[in-house]
Design a protein around this motif. Structure first.
Motif, PDB file in Angstrom:
ATOM      1  N   GLY A  57      10.529   6.430 -12.189  1.00 24.66           N
ATOM      2  CA  GLY A  57       9.349   7.268 -12.325  1.00 24.66           C
ATOM      3  C   GLY A  57       8.426   6.847 -13.450  1.00 24.66           C
ATOM      4  N   ASP A  58       8.937   6.035 -14.401  1.00 25.97           N
ATOM      5  CA  ASP A  58       8.101   5.579 -15.502  1.00 25.97           C
ATOM      6  C   ASP A  58       7.076   4.561 -14.995  1.00 25.97           C
ATOM      7  N   VAL A  59       5.869   4.638 -15.550  1.00 19.06           N
ATOM      8  CA  VAL A  59       4.849   3.610 -15.301  1.00 19.06           C
ATOM      9  C   VAL A  59       4.955   2.594 -16.428  1.00 19.06           C
ATOM     10  N   ARG A  73       4.891   1.428 -11.095  1.00 19.47           N
ATOM     11  CA  ARG A  73       5.846   2.505 -11.343  1.00 19.47           C
ATOM     12  C   ARG A  73       7.261   2.076 -10.928  1.00 19.47           C
ATOM     13  N   ILE A  74       8.247   2.415 -11.748  1.00 19.87           N
ATOM     14  CA  ILE A  74       9.650   2.117 -11.424  1.00 19.87           C
ATOM     15  C   ILE A  74      10.109   3.073 -10.329  1.00 19.87           C
ATOM     16  N   ILE A  75      10.649   2.509  -9.239  1.00 21.51           N
ATOM     17  CA  ILE A  75      11.143   3.347  -8.151  1.00 21.51           C
ATOM     18  C   ILE A  75      12.644   3.208  -7.960  1.00 21.51           C
ATOM     19  N   THR A  83      13.131  -2.077  -9.797  1.00 19.51           N
ATOM     20  CA  THR A  83      12.262  -2.252  -8.636  1.00 19.51           C
ATOM     21  C   THR A  83      11.015  -1.402  -8.862  1.00 19.51           C
ATOM     22  N   LEU A  84       9.845  -1.998  -8.660  1.00 14.80           N
ATOM     23  CA  LEU A  84       8.593  -1.319  -8.936  1.00 14.80           C
ATOM     24  C   LEU A  84       7.670  -1.348  -7.732  1.00 14.80           C
ATOM     25  N   GLN A  85       6.729  -0.432  -7.752  1.00 14.64           N
ATOM     26  CA  GLN A  85       5.747  -0.346  -6.670  1.00 14.64           C
ATOM     27  C   GLN A  85       4.488   0.311  -7.209  1.00 14.64           C
ATOM     28  N   GLY A  86       3.347  -0.164  -6.767  1.00 11.80           N
ATOM     29  CA  GLY A  86       2.094   0.497  -7.097  1.00 11.80           C
ATOM     30  C   GLY A  86       1.931   1.766  -6.277  1.00 11.80           C
ATOM     31  N   ASP A  87       1.411   2.822  -6.896  1.00 11.86           N
ATOM     32  CA  ASP A  87       1.230   4.085  -6.173  1.00 11.86           C
ATOM     33  C   ASP A  87       0.343   3.915  -4.951  1.00 11.86           C
ATOM     34  N   GLU A 105       6.267   1.041 -21.776  1.00  5.44           N
ATOM     35  CA  GLU A 105       6.071   2.194 -20.904  1.00  5.44           C
ATOM     36  C   GLU A 105       4.723   2.834 -21.226  1.00  5.44           C
ATOM     37  N   LEU A 106       4.042   3.326 -20.191  1.00  5.53           N
ATOM     38  CA  LEU A 106       2.741   3.960 -20.397  1.00  5.53           C
ATOM     39  C   LEU A 106       2.906   5.167 -21.317  1.00  5.53           C
ATOM     40  N   TRP A 107       2.190   5.148 -22.435  1.00  3.79           N
ATOM     41  CA  TRP A 107       2.197   6.243 -23.406  1.00  3.79           C
ATOM     42  C   TRP A 107       1.101   7.243 -23.036  1.00  3.79           C
TER      43      TRP A 107
END
Length: 845
Positions: A57-59, A73-75, A83-87, A105-107
């Motif tokens: 869930g972290d970006v 975003r981590i999925i 594993t990541l994916q763009g929204d 990580e996005l602050w």
């Protein structure tokens, strides 16, 4: 207290916002893609923090080894990788980074600030910032009386006992430190927005080497030649020989690694002085591997003579001499030094023919760069870009970027540290110095100065410093002592300068980091933070490779829709002028649709990057009716001109027939371009693609979608109920395909000209480099920017929603990108395809 509070605030700001390249924990990224919309939009400034515990869930931003920094975003997390994916993406990222490869990580993020930072990164922005800082400094210094003027008014007796040196030059030191800070800041902006390496163009040479030969058998008893065979260079007498064997040896050479496939045929052209010409095929088209071949054919002189006699009998023309050209038509494609390559080589050997003999024309030269007519050589080059150390020109010198970065960082640290030290010394001097006349009197008494003289001197000095005039000569000391000593102007000046400069230094460092945003990349292999070049995208709408699009196959929902089979009718035509708009011809057995060209309004005419409607005029052209299929790509692979593509999940799930008609995906822009050129075509320009997708030449009406202005989910393959992308999933509709569908599966979605799959199925590469917005200036046959870092992609894919499927919607990918939802189609100008099409029709194909 002011300086102490300033030091505390600067320290706290540094601890929170210090960039990672200066030992801090913050990284700054300007969003340049749309893969995280609507959460993050293009131009947002994202501030990241390194963490040791990243969760689903972290970006986060990580460094992709091929595409650079990517914010997604981590999925999922397994086996130490994420594993990541763009929204906004319908696929997952192909690369799975480790925790060490994650920048942070996005602050929090600040909308649209990145656009302002990008403007600041321009030379004009740098000049404006430097000018403002200079004006502020000059105003601050000119608004105060210089400490040297105050020193000239002090009591000589006081100067005799002052501590002197550091205080004497404090103002000058501060000015020097400010100048150093400004120079270092400018150098920081310049050095950190330049990559450590630059791409240098390198020309890789290659050669086509050919050699002609001919011979003819003559009777041994003729006694005319040295042997019973005519050798190359000798004339062939018609009474002694009626046939000539002509040959051509070819070799492709390059010092670089190369892999090429060669297609060739051998022809003879008989022509007269009036321009009449007749072509005879001596050897039909053949393909050779390895870049070398030998071809030969028989030139029947009796047949040539019969053709000439027929010409003269039926036209009444009587020429004494004719010309015969022997021409090998060679086409070479493949790779040289890893770069896609295509070239043609068609030298000719010229003979003259009359009733008595066939002889080689004298003094003929090959039109190529080297060689002669019998031994032609043609040279060419393939451009390759290689990394070289980057430099910054400074006063005629070339300063390495790495050295400039060290100098800039050292200058900022030295100047900032010096200013902080001067402020601390000023604070310490104020607290430790004399605060009363009694203490001063004690100091003077210790040096045996008469008390009344010491008191009088101190009072006069204080009065001068306060600007209150002088005491009367011989005046008595006041009955009471001042409660405290006034703050000295040099200390006050330093304090206020420290307040401004301390905050300014922190802002400069942070803005400088933001100006280099996207360069802050943590490279796990080197265990260091590095910077990417300003010309590269700061964030990439990651194009995942087909082979790793997902961990688990996505099951197809429902029964696949029936594939539409188009019946292509070849038109009996005398030329392109006879074609009606939307007519279909075959080019290399591929159906192409005729677009008559004209002027149309390109762009949506609303807010957004595709907003600026502007007139564009295009010449007539043809464009593929369908996206290029797996079967068509495999033909290119078999010819040695294309690499093997990785099978996508859609192909694995399809039947044998359907798999062959699936659009080919997972190919880079370079590979798509090479395929089209191998086929005798090219990638369409962005303007050509849009005209074919939405323009009706009969009514001059432009549609929002290929089929019209109303959204209709039955007319295309898009992100339906089975789509893995939750951001765009439409649970109310199922088109029968979880991912790509065979081309032509939605004939009801055809454009006004009859071009299929221009919305959905797979997005498509086009020829243009990407620019933020269209030009508002009328253009003729535009080809986009001359250079760039991203290539335009049009049409949307099976993983996209309605907004991205409009005929005017645009996106962009790095040309090296591979993607499970990205394919292409080809185009060709009408004036280039017409003769070839007529020949295809003549052969009944």
């Amino acid at each position: 207290m002011i300086i102490a509070l300033l030091v505390l605030l600067v320290g706290a700001a540094w601890a929170l916002f210090a960039p990672v390249q200066f030992g801090g924990r913050a990284a700054y990224v300007i969003v340049s893609g749309n893969s995280m919309e609507p959460f993050l939009e293009r131009g947002d400034l994202a501030i990241l923090r390194r963490s040791g515990d990243y969760q689903v869930g972290d970006v986060v931003t990580y460094y992709h080894p091929r595409f650079g920094p990517v914010i997604h975003r981590i999925i999922d997390q397994s086996e130490g990788r994420f594993t990541l994916q763009g929204d906004n993406n319908g696929w997952v990222d192909s690369y799975r980074p480790t925790a060490d490869e994650i920048v942070g990580e996005l602050w929090f993020h600040i909308p649209a600030v990145g656009k302002a930072v990008n403007r600041l990164r321009t030379p004009a922005g740098m000049a404006l910032l430097g000018g403002l800082l200079g004006l502020l400094l000059a105003a601050d210094l000119l608004a105060r009386k210089h400490p040297s003027q105050l020193r000239r008014q002090r009591n000589p007796m006081k100067d005799r006992y002052s501590s002197g040196t550091l205080e004497e030059f404090r103002g000058d030191i501060i000015v020097l430190l400010i100048v150093l800070l400004l120079v270092s800041s400018v150098l920081t902006f310049v050095a950190f927005r330049q990559p450590l390496t630059a791409l240098s163009s390198e020309q890789i040479a290659y050669r086509h080497i050919g050699s002609f030969g001919y011979s003819a058998a003559v009777p041994p008893s003729a006694g005319v030649y040295d042997s019973d065979h005519v050798q190359t260079g000798e004339p062939i007498f018609r009474r002694l020989a009626d046939r000539a064997v002509v040959s051509f040896d070819y070799q492709f050479t390059s010092e670089a690694t190369h892999q090429v496939a060669v297609t060739y045929r051998l022809i003879a052209q008989v022509s007269g002085v009036n321009g009449w010409r007749r072509t005879l095929e001596l050897q039909p088209e053949t393909t050779a591997e390895g870049g070398a071949f030998t071809v030969s054919g028989v030139l029947d002189l009796d047949e040539v003579e019969e053709i000439i006699n027929t010409l003269e009998e039926r036209t009444g023309i009587d020429n004494n001499r004719y010309t015969i050209l022997i021409v090998p038509e060679v086409t070479v494609s493949g790779t040289v030094a890893g770069q896609p390559f295509y070239d043609e080589f068609s030298p000719s050997l010229r003979f003259f023919l009359d009733v008595n003999q066939l002889w080689l024309a004298e003094d003929q030269t090959y039109s190529g760069e080297q060689g002669d007519a019998v031994h032609p050589i043609q040279e060419g080059t393939v451009e390759r870009f290689v990394p070289v150390p980057n430099v910054i020109p400074v006063l005629g010198l070339k300063l390495p970027v790495q050295t400039a970065r060290w100098l800039a960082a050292g200058g900022i640290l030295l100047s900032a540290g010096g200013l902080l030290a001067m402020g601390a010394l000023s604070l310490w001097g104020t607290a430790a110095g004399p605060t009363s006349l009694a203490s001063r009197r004690t100091d003077r008494t210790a040096e045996h100065i008469p008390p009344h003289l010491a008191v009088e001197a101190e009072l006069r000095s204080i009065a001068r410093e306060l600007g209150e005039g002088e005491l009367p000569a011989g005046g008595d000391a006041p009955a009471t002592e001042p409660a405290r000593e006034p703050v000295r102007l040099p200390g006050l000046l330093a304090s206020r300068q420290m307040l401004a400069l301390g905050a300014g230094a922190a802002i400069l460092v942070l803005v400088g980091s933001a100006a280099g945003v996207g360069y802050l990349v943590y490279r796990s292999e080197a265990r260091q933070v590095a910077f990417l070049p300003a010309t590269e995208p700061e964030t990439v709408p990651l194009a995942s490779s087909v082979e790793a699009a997902s961990e688990e196959p996505i099951p197809a929902a429902g029964q696949p829709a029936e594939t539409a089979q188009e019946e292509t009718e070849l038109l009996a035509m005398e030329g392109v002028a006879d074609l009606e708009p939307g007519s279909v011809i075959l080019q290399a057995d591929v159906p192409m649709v005729y677009v008559p060209g004209g002027t149309f309004l390109m762009g949506a005419g609303s807010e957004g990057e595709d907003a600026a409607s502007h007139p564009v005029t295009l010449s007539p052209y043809f464009i593929d009716m369908h996206e290029v299929t797996v079967e068509q790509w495999e033909a290119c692979v078999a010819a040695g001109a294309c690499p093997e593509p990785a099978a996508g999940e859609a192909e694995d799930a399809a039947g044998a027939g359907d798999a062959a008609r699936l659009p080919v995906t997972g190919v880079t822009w370079y590979e798509a371009d090479a395929y089209c050129r191998w086929r005798g075509a090219r990638l369409p320009t962005e303007a050509e693609w849009e005209m074919a997708a939405r323009w009706d030449p009969a009514t001059d009406i432009l549609t929002l979608y290929p089929w019209g202005d109303e959204w209709d989910p039955e007319r295309l393959n898009y992100c339906d109920a089975d789509c893995p992308n939750e951001a765009f999933r439409d649970p109310e509709h199922s088109d029968g395909w979880a991912q790509a569908a065979p081309v032509g599966s939605f004939p009801q979605g055809a454009s006004p000209l009859g071009v299929l799959d221009m919305a959905g199925n797979v997005a498509e590469w086009v020829a243009d480099w990407y620019a933020d917005a269209y030009s508002a200036t009328p253009q003729e046959n535009p080809t986009g920017p001359e250079t760039g870092t991203l290539r335009v992609v049009r049409g949307g894919s099976w993983g996209g929603g309605m907004a991205g499927l409009r005929s005017t919607a645009r996106s962009a990918f790095p040309p090296e990108a591979r993607n499970a939802g990205l394919g292409f189609r080809c185009a060709v100008s009408a004036d280039e395809i017409a003769p070839f099409t007529l020949q295809e029709q003549g052969s009944g194909q």
